[in-house]
Scaffold this active site. Structure first.
Site, PDB file in Angstrom:
ATOM      1  N   ASP A 146       0.867  -1.156   0.000  1.00 27.04           N
ATOM      2  CA  ASP A 146       0.000   0.000   0.000  1.00 27.04           C
ATOM      3  C   ASP A 146       0.918   1.224   0.000  1.00 27.04           C
ATOM      4  O   ASP A 146       2.099   1.114   0.317  1.00 27.04           O
ATOM      5  CB  ASP A 146      -0.858  -0.053   1.270  1.00 27.04           C
ATOM      6  CG  ASP A 146      -1.734   1.148   1.407  1.00 27.04           C
ATOM      7  OD1 ASP A 146      -2.294   1.560   0.383  1.00 27.04           O
ATOM      8  OD2 ASP A 146      -1.852   1.662   2.520  1.00 27.04           O
ATOM      9  N   GLU A 204      -7.322  15.098   8.449  1.00 25.88           N
ATOM     10  CA  GLU A 204      -8.161  16.010   9.208  1.00 25.88           C
ATOM     11  C   GLU A 204      -7.346  16.764  10.234  1.00 25.88           C
ATOM     12  O   GLU A 204      -7.519  17.965  10.420  1.00 25.88           O
ATOM     13  CB  GLU A 204      -9.273  15.218   9.901  1.00 25.88           C
ATOM     14  CG  GLU A 204     -10.324  14.734   8.939  1.00 25.88           C
ATOM     15  CD  GLU A 204     -11.589  14.302   9.664  1.00 25.88           C
ATOM     16  OE1 GLU A 204     -11.490  13.927  10.833  1.00 25.88           O
ATOM     17  OE2 GLU A 204     -12.660  14.344   9.038  1.00 25.88           O
ATOM     18  N   LYS A 240     -15.996  18.798   1.900  1.00 25.73           N
ATOM     19  CA  LYS A 240     -14.590  18.637   1.536  1.00 25.73           C
ATOM     20  C   LYS A 240     -14.444  17.254   0.941  1.00 25.73           C
ATOM     21  O   LYS A 240     -15.208  16.326   1.270  1.00 25.73           O
ATOM     22  CB  LYS A 240     -13.695  18.799   2.759  1.00 25.73           C
ATOM     23  CG  LYS A 240     -13.377  17.528   3.459  1.00 25.73           C
ATOM     24  CD  LYS A 240     -12.369  17.655   4.524  1.00 25.73           C
ATOM     25  CE  LYS A 240     -12.446  16.354   5.330  1.00 25.73           C
ATOM     26  NZ  LYS A 240     -11.843  16.379   6.594  1.00 25.73           N
ATOM     27  N   THR A 257      -2.421   1.519  -4.745  1.00 24.34           N
ATOM     28  CA  THR A 257      -2.883   2.617  -3.921  1.00 24.34           C
ATOM     29  C   THR A 257      -4.212   3.148  -4.430  1.00 24.34           C
ATOM     30  O   THR A 257      -4.547   2.997  -5.602  1.00 24.34           O
ATOM     31  CB  THR A 257      -1.846   3.755  -3.887  1.00 24.34           C
ATOM     32  OG1 THR A 257      -2.393   4.838  -3.166  1.00 24.34           O
ATOM     33  CG2 THR A 257      -1.472   4.205  -5.269  1.00 24.34           C
ATOM     34  N   ARG A 293      -5.627   4.412  -7.859  1.00 25.66           N
ATOM     35  CA  ARG A 293      -7.073   4.513  -7.819  1.00 25.66           C
ATOM     36  C   ARG A 293      -7.737   3.132  -7.814  1.00 25.66           C
ATOM     37  O   ARG A 293      -8.684   2.888  -8.538  1.00 25.66           O
ATOM     38  CB  ARG A 293      -7.600   5.304  -9.017  1.00 25.66           C
ATOM     39  CG  ARG A 293      -7.270   6.758  -8.970  1.00 25.66           C
ATOM     40  CD  ARG A 293      -8.451   7.588  -9.420  1.00 25.66           C
ATOM     41  NE  ARG A 293      -8.102   9.004  -9.508  1.00 25.66           N
ATOM     42  CZ  ARG A 293      -8.009   9.804  -8.453  1.00 25.66           C
ATOM     43  NH1 ARG A 293      -8.225   9.321  -7.256  1.00 25.66           N
ATOM     44  NH2 ARG A 293      -7.694  11.058  -8.594  1.00 25.66           N
ATOM     45  N   ASP A 318      -1.634  -0.814   5.796  1.00 27.21           N
ATOM     46  CA  ASP A 318      -1.899  -0.345   7.147  1.00 27.21           C
ATOM     47  C   ASP A 318      -3.366  -0.022   7.395  1.00 27.21           C
ATOM     48  O   ASP A 318      -3.776   0.094   8.525  1.00 27.21           O
ATOM     49  CB  ASP A 318      -1.074   0.906   7.446  1.00 27.21           C
ATOM     50  CG  ASP A 318      -1.599   2.110   6.717  1.00 27.21           C
ATOM     51  OD1 ASP A 318      -2.004   1.942   5.549  1.00 27.21           O
ATOM     52  OD2 ASP A 318      -1.620   3.201   7.291  1.00 27.21           O
ATOM     53  N   ASN A 333      -8.550  -0.430   4.098  1.00 24.42           N
ATOM     54  CA  ASN A 333      -8.686  -0.755   2.687  1.00 24.42           C
ATOM     55  C   ASN A 333      -7.672  -1.790   2.224  1.00 24.42           C
ATOM     56  O   ASN A 333      -7.715  -2.255   1.101  1.00 24.42           O
ATOM     57  CB  ASN A 333      -8.576   0.514   1.836  1.00 24.42           C
ATOM     58  CG  ASN A 333      -7.265   1.236   2.078  1.00 24.42           C
ATOM     59  OD1 ASN A 333      -6.596   0.983   3.084  1.00 24.42           O
ATOM     60  ND2 ASN A 333      -6.886   2.097   1.176  1.00 24.42           N
TER      61      ASN A 333
END
Lengths: 369, 1155
Positions: free
Chosen positions: B413, B599, B665, B774, B871, B897, B900
């Protein structure tokens, strides 16, 4: 830079740890930095190089060759004489005996063989009987015994082990000693006579005690209720093995060599490892230092031929042998030691030669690694 | 009302519970039924809260454990043999003895299982007896009970910092806003607090909770293991329904934080709680070696079969040669002789018993022990320990250690694995103007500040203000405080804000640092500083270390661009240190608990510009503006982030204008496609130029009152829906999230973890293909790929992307063979340009993986040095891994990690979780968990290599050992009429395998060090040996078997010729053989061992000593204990005979000479 930041971190971790539980010691999960846990134990790493292999070859060679020579000489010094008395040949004196056979015949069949010794046998002479093609190591045969009966256990005397089947009971009486091994006990009698040049025969005295292992005779084999010296009474309710002519308590007249502790019996019960074997029969003790135990000359072997071997094409032999520290005559081990030693030595020489010739080049190419 | 008619309720309950297949569960309060008997309780069908994770009970331990153990083939085989011993025709020597090995193995396993089970039982008991508060109707208050007394339908109160005993539907909290915070660290390791809300309508402000008035019925789904999904509704007696979701459920095992007390009704208890349902033990994977080994065990079986067949035929033929039966052939009990053919047939089975050791049954037990040892050493490795997280490498799968040494493809990843996943705000673009923050957000861009100030001064709204407001409020960040009992947060950051305003925070920082320093030395053990540290730790943002370092450095330059540590903490310095300063001065300050690092970065950036989010409750968000004014927005709704929409929105009512504003956002693409008015193209362009940074766009939408009301109704309906709730919620979200006005964009940088390029290069040199999968956009991914040396600048990079529309399909089709041609030809033509990189994006990937293209795609990938998939969805990630694994038949490793990556991790042969910023889902699914990507290098190259070569050598050695030993017996059959006699005492034979020769190979498997770790790290090429399975091939196996044959021949025939014709007894003949083969086997291992430590010496010499001691003792004690072998005094007799030693020496030397 690196070092300083590392130590800073470590201190950090420590502080946060102590702060975490308000002063009480907290264990971080950091593994112990011990040699064992980090797999860093001091290790000896033997690397096979010419420097270690070559001396090893030479050392093996140098040690083995003398041992081999020693063994070979010892083996050659042992005098051994062997005579086959099976009587398969028509010309053999025992031919008749070997043909007419039944386990139960009451009249013993005797035959006499003549032989001569070319060399005198100096020290104690061991007399063996040898059997070939007799598979004393057959699985079911080996099993067919009752050790506790032989150890003098009264209950086993009355109720022999199941392993003894079908030689367990005879006519509803327990067989003592039970089992196939005991049943097939070797029962030829061998007598040795020295024939003087003038023709008179003198019987050579045998010692029949001391042929079994001491531990077997005194620990492993015991007569039932040894307090009762009357063996006949002890074995009263038992039957003799089917193939035996005499019951177990009549094996010898000497009470110290009768019953289960009869040494011929004990020797037979120690089953041989290989189908061709010999078993110690008698010992001819050296009389004095002046005369050899068995002088050069002619001898006669008188055989009471009881034991049948024709069914399995077996052979019966009588062997006379002196003995050394390495046991009986066997040149194999000596030869093997000499051979292996020589091969090692030879390989060592060859490798040394190769190493000397090409060693420099190898070394230079090895160094970068 | 509560108790108008308990009987009706009872009947209700009865009918409801009668059908257990109902898709929903209905829970009513237990209080009205408190005095009833158990069988009259409405919730009696639900499980109680007492848990029992132990598998066995005392009485069922033996049968159940045996039953489980017999699922193993090897055990069944062994028991079958033991039973065979009792069949009379096979003539076993001592059938009882044959039971010993299997009993020992079964007993060992049973003791191990039992102990583990007992441990589980103890922890269960401990948990079950933890006190908690349950409401009792009699006392009319909460009384202290035990966890095990909690039942579904009970009302339970949990105090702050207490662990929640069951899954509780939150009905009351001490917080006036009806929120409750919980820490799920016990569940998933995330230390950030999660906010839970009281079910709407129950948040009786300020009143004490009165469970006796609870008269509603709770309807929710049946227990499932989804920690993030829960839905249901509360039905009032008047049929009014209120929906609730996961944000009203307190999960068992979590801890209540920042809330004095919380209470609710238990909906799931005990084993039905979500955390218990999520508890699945370690996964069982089978390693490659083990699969191979099993086929070799089969070969052994075949070999055994042939040997037995030879024995059987030999015996039959041997019997045929006799015309009449000789006296040494024992008839059966009736005096009849078995016909030779039948005897041969029986002999086959007897032979199996004799030669059974050929199948190394102890191998399985030994392998388990060895793997336990290997895992012990892996977890103990101090190099894989992470100081910051205080975490070692975790081995969650217990049986695939050696697979680490055989990896051929690594799928990684990007975010959080290759990179830190600690986001740093780098640039923003507002109104088409770009503002860069080169080093550090602490130094806000002057131009931008001026712009903001100008707007602040003139008008109260404007794109700049909106942009920063969006930055500050459009998130799910929680604000937490130092003390657990939190009052209204009153933030005191005036000094800091002032400093920021003048853009001179540096001086302020060094100043405060000095204060801290001085303070620390004076009150080192005093409470406040330590408390602060502790609190920092709780915050879980990993800032403890950065801030501490900061204190220490003091005077060092802050903006040192080359200092990695510095950069890591960039985004946080301002807040941390000022917080620290605030903490010391005794006032309160803010600390943000962000779900994702983006965030956190954004909100800290907003704060740096003076827009500080002060508080967040479910209904209000308070933001402090740069001019100290507080803006309290009423939150109307939050559309949370999900990976399909890739955006989140917050709908607020502006306190001054009363307008309903939606701030959204999201990823640039997710926003761009939904913009209402076409914005200036250059802005979009500028976002696209920000390769390497994660672009987050902010947009705004003003919603009219009517529109909102209409939408809100639909939304409420969707919320209370049980079926298709997600789809409907998604629909409503998509509906409102359209035609935005773009406010601006931010670029967040994610830095590479340390020594990632080195690790990738080492893995490459070790012959591994490294792929990066990724979800990020191609530009970012490529940029990272270059910086981590996955792609080199001189590489030929092919980029496949669907932006070329439908033609792509044909294009790929055509280009694949062509490119593969290039790939093939290029290494030949020019060595320099030999590396091909492939970049492919998600949609193209799914096209490439369609049936007609998949072969070509795989073929192409084989020629690529690096493949980068951008993607891609989690499902695609796992599909890629599976594809490569199945098509190319290679060993794959996936490292990731985040949540996903879970699919990918589970699909790969070896899944590695990086415990980083994004929670613990990946770790929970993984086989091994590491903390940094660089650890992969050591884990694979050193431990993988070691484990592989150790285990491979040990397995080979085990086969060798057993074959060598069994063949001794086999050769003897030629001299005993194939009658299956053993010349070695049966007990000694068993001991030989169990004790004398078992410890050395296990030690060998755990501790052997063929090559030192430094060599392995400096020469990654050594790893290729494992990749090509060179340590354990079929040929190695057969060579070992041949070696075993040779050695057994030597070990048999040298003693044979030595003793041939002599008066030696069977077992006196076997003793030197046994000794010789012990020496040979041990010395054979000694030659294999490359490094000798003290442990090696002790075990090797110990094994030999144990052999002699046991054998001597045995033959001294056993007079007639083991008929027929009567070992009495044989060993002593032999050891007194010089021939014995001569035979031993010669045989050992000859047997090992070829080595």
């Amino acid at each position: 830079m690196m070092a300083s930041s590392y130590s800073a971190k470590e201190e950090d971790g420590h502080h946060s740890g102590s702060a975490g539980l308000g002063g009480t010691a907290i264990r971080t999960r950091k593994p112990d930095n011990t040699a064992f846990k980090q797999q860093r134990l001091p290790a000896w790493q033997p690397i096979l190089t010419a420097g270690t292999v070559l001396p090893a070859f030479f050392i093996i060679g140098l040690i083995f060759i003398p041992i081999g020579i020693g063994l070979f000489v010892t083996s050659n010094n042992i005098k051994e004489f062997e005579i086959d008395y099976t009587g398969t040949d028509m010309s053999s004196p025992c031919f008749n005996c070997s043909q007419s056979f039944s386990w139960n015949s009451t009249t013993p069949c005797r035959c006499v063989l003549f032989f001569s010794l070319d060399q005198p046998f100096e020290s104690n002479v061991f007399m063996y009987y040898g059997l070939s093609n007799f598979y004393q190591n057959h699985r079911r045969y080996v099993k067919s015994r009752d050790d506790s009966q032989l150890n003098g256990d009264e209950r086993s005397l009355k109720e022999p082990s199941k392993e003894c089947e079908p030689y367990r009971t005879n006519e509803n009486k327990p067989i003592a000693p039970c089992g196939a091994i005991a049943n097939s006990m070797f029962n030829d009698t061998l007598d040795l006579f020295y024939i003087d040049p003038n023709g008179t025969q003198t019987q050579i005295p045998f010692i029949k005690k001391g042929i079994a292992w001491w531990t077997d005779k005194h620990v492993k084999f015991r007569n039932p209720s040894s307090s009762n010296p009357n063996l006949t009474a002890v074995f009263i309710d038992t039957a003799k093995p089917v193939n035996w002519r005499k019951p177990v308590y009549e094996l010898d007249t000497d009470p110290e060599n009768n019953g289960f502790i009869n040494e011929d019996f004990i020797v037979w019960m120690r089953t041989a490892a290989l189908p061709t074997f010999r078993k110690l029969y008698r010992i001819i003790q050296k009389k004095n230092n002046m005369t050899p135990t068995l002088p050069r000359g002619n001898y006669s072997l008188e055989v009471t031929y009881n034991y049948p071997v024709r069914s399995f094409e077996g052979r019966k032999r009588m062997i006379l042998s002196t003995i050394s520290w390495m046991g009986g005559k066997n040149p194999f081990l000596g030869i093997a030691y000499i051979t292996v030693g020589s091969i090692c030595f030879f390989l060592g020489v060859v490798l040394l030669f190769i190493h000397h010739k090409y060693g420099n080049r190898n070394n230079s190419s090895d160094i970068p690694n | 009302m509560t108790w108008t008619n308990p009987l009706t309720l009872l009947r209700h309950g009865w009918t409801r519970h009668w059908n257990p297949d109902r898709p929903v569960r209905t829970v009513v309060s237990n209080l009205p039924f408190e005095d009833l008997k158990k069988r009259e309780q409405p919730n009696r069908r639900y499980e109680g809260n007492a848990i029992r994770t132990n598998k066995y009970r005392l009485w069922s331990f033996i049968p159940m454990n045996l039953f489980e153990q017999f699922h193993r083939m090897a055990n069944i085989y062994f028991v079958g043999l033991a039973i065979l011993n009792f069949v009379p025709v096979v003539n076993a020597f001592q059938p009882e003895v044959a039971l010993i090995p299997i009993c020992i193995i079964l007993a060992l396993t049973a003791v191990k299982d039992g102990w583990e089970d007992f441990r589980r039982y103890q922890t269960d008991q401990q948990l079950n007896n933890t006190p908690c508060f349950i409401f009792s109707r009699k006392q009319m208050c909460f009384v202290e009970r035990r966890w095990k007394d909690v039942r579904v339908g009970d009302f339970v109160r949990v105090l702050s910092n207490e662990i929640i005993p069951a899954d509780i539907l939150l009905l009351h909290t001490s917080d006036p806003n009806g929120v409750c915070h919980m820490e799920t660290a016990n569940l998933d390791g995330e230390t950030s607090l999660k906010q839970r809300k009281v079910v709407p309508g129950f948040s009786s402000l300020g009143e004490p909770f009165q469970p006796q008035t609870f008269d509603s019925t709770v309807v929710c789904e049946n227990p499932n293991n989804n920690l993030n999904l829960f839905k249901g509704y509360v039905e009032r007696p008047d049929k009014r329904r209120t929906g609730f979701g996961i944000d009203s459920l307190l999960l068992r095992g979590c801890m209540v934080r920042n809330t004095d007390d919380a209470a609710g009704i238990v909906v799931y208890a005990g084993h039905e709680t979500k955390s218990m349902l999520n508890n699945s033990g370690p996964r069982y994977k089978r390693s490659k070696i083990e699969r191979k080994m099993n086929t070799d065990v089969l070969f052994c079986v075949v070999l055994l079969f042939f040997m037995c067949l030879i024995g059987a035929l030999g015996h039959a033929i041997w019997l045929e040669t006799f015309s009449s039966m000789p006296s040494y052939i024992v008839p059966d009990s009736n005096g009849n002789y078995t016909p030779s053919v039948l005897a041969g047939f029986y002999m086959f089975f007897t032979m199996i018993i004799l030669l059974q050791v050929m199948i190394p049954v102890s191998l399985y037990v030994s392998i388990e022990l060895v793997k336990m040892g290997q895992i012990f050493f892996i977890t103990q490795d101090v190099e894989l320990y992470d100081e910051e997280l205080d975490r070692r490498v975790q081995c969650r799968a217990l049986n695939i250690t050696e697979d680490l040494g055989q990896i051929q493809y690594v799928f990684s990843d990007k975010t959080g694995t290759l990179t830190e996943n600690k986001m740093v705000f780098r640039r923003c673009s507002v109104m088409g103007t770009e503002y860069c923050h080169e080093e550090n957000v602490v130094v806000p861009d002057r131009k931008l500040i001026l712009e903001v100030d100008r707007q602040m001064a003139s008008i109260q709204t404007g794109p700049y203000l909106d942009f920063f407001l969006a930055l500050a409020i459009c998130n799910t960040v929680l604000v937490s405080s130092v003390t657990a009992q939190r009052q209204r947060v009153r933030v005191n950051v005036a000094d800091l804000a002032g400093a920021e305003r003048v853009g001179d925070v540096l001086r302020a920082l060094t100043h405060s640092t000095k204060t801290v320093k001085g303070r620390r030395s004076s009150s080192y053990s005093g409470g406040s500083f330590h408390n602060m540290r502790q609190w920092f730790r709780k915050c879980g943002l990993g800032k403890v270390f950065t801030s501490m370092k900061f204190f220490k450095r003091g005077g060092e330059t802050l903006a040192d661009p080359f200092s990695i540590d510095e950069d890591e903490s960039d985004g946080f310095h301002s807040s941390d240190v000022s917080d620290a300063a605030g903490g010391l001065s005794g006032s309160e300050e803010v600390c943000y608990e962000a779900h994702s690092p983006d965030e956190a970065a954004l909100i800290h950036a907003a704060k740096a510009y003076g827009f500080t989010m002060m508080e967040r409750t479910p209904h209000y968000v308070t933001v402090k503006l740069p001019d100290e004014a507080l803006l309290k927005f009423e939150v109307l709704d939050i559309l949370t982030f999900d990976s399909t929409r890739r955006r989140m929105s917050i709908i607020v009512r502006h306190p001054h204008t009363k307008e309903i504003i939606m701030y959204t956002k999201g990823a640039d693409s997710a926003i761009m496609e939904r913009l209402g008015n076409v914005f200036s193209g250059d802005k979009i362009k500028c976002v696209e130029q920000w390769c390497g940074w994660k672009a987050v766009c902010f947009s705004l939408k003003v919603i009219s009152e009517q529109e909102f009301r209409a939408w809100s109704a639909v939304r409420q309906e969707a919320l209370s829906a049980i079926e298709e709730k997600e789809e409907r919620l998604m629909e409503t979200a998509n509906f409102i999230e359209s035609s935005f006005t773009l406010l601006g964009a931010t670029g967040i940088e994610d830095r590479l973890q340390e020594s990632v390029p080195e690790t990738i290069q080492a893995l490459r040199r070790a012959g591994m293909q490294v792929w990066v999968l990724t979800g990020d956009k191609p530009e970012t991914a490529i940029n990272i790929a270059y910086s981590c040396k996955l792609l080199e600048h001189e590489d030929l990079v092919f980029t496949f992307s669907t932006s070329r529309k439908v033609l792509q399909c044909q294009l790929t089709n055509a280009s694949v063979p062509e490119q593969s041609l290039i790939c093939v030809s290029q290494p030949v033509s020019s060595g320099k340009l030999g590396c091909i990189g492939l970049v492919i994006d998600g949609p193209t990937l799914s096209m490439a993986m369609s049936d007609e293209l998949v072969e070509l795609f795989v073929e192409l990938c084989k020629h690529c040095r690096a493949v980068l998939c951008c993607r891609v969805t989690p499902l695609q990630k796992s599909a890629v891994v599976k594809l490569i694994r199945q098509k190319l038949r290679v060993m794959t490793l996936a490292v990731g990690d985040g949540a996903n990556d879970v699919n990918m991790i589970q699909a790969a042969d070896v899944g590695i979780g990086v415990s980083g910023q994004e929670g613990m889902q990946a770790v929970m699914a993984s086989d091994f968990a590491i903390t940094r990507f660089k650890h992969l290098q050591r884990l694979l190259l050193v431990h993988g290599h070691w484990c592989y070569s150790r285990l491979a050598n040990m397995v080979i050695y085990f086969f060798y050992k057993n074959v060598a030993y069994v063949n001794l017996l086999f050769w003897y059959q030629f001299f005993c009429g194939f009658s299956a006699t053993a010349m070695i005492d049966y007990w000694l034979m068993i001991f030989f395998n169990l004790f004398f020769t078992s410890a050395p190979p296990i030690m060998f498997g755990i501790m052997e060090k063929e090559v030192s770790d430094s060599t392995l790290l400096s020469l990654p090429e050594l790893y290729k040996r494992g990749q090509h399975s060179e340590g354990y091939r079929r040929s190695t196996f057969w060579i070992a078997i041949l070696d075993a044959f040779y050695q057994s021949l030597v070990c048999f025939f040298i003693p044979y010729w030595t003793y041939n014709g002599s008066d030696i007894g069977i077992f006196a003949f076997g003793t030197p053989m046994n000794t010789v083969s012990l020496f040979t086997i041990i010395l054979h291992l000694a030659i294999e061992i490359k490094s000798w430590t003290a442990v090696h010496w002790v075990i090797m010499i110990g094994s030999v000593l144990v052999y002699f001691i046991v054998t001597l003792a045995y033959s001294a004690i056993c007079i007639s204990c083991n008929p027929p072998s009567d070992p009495y005094w044989i060993m002593h007799k032999q050891m007194a005979d010089p021939m014995f030693y001569l035979v031993c020496i010669l045989t050992t030397v000859v047997a090992l000479l070829p080595r």
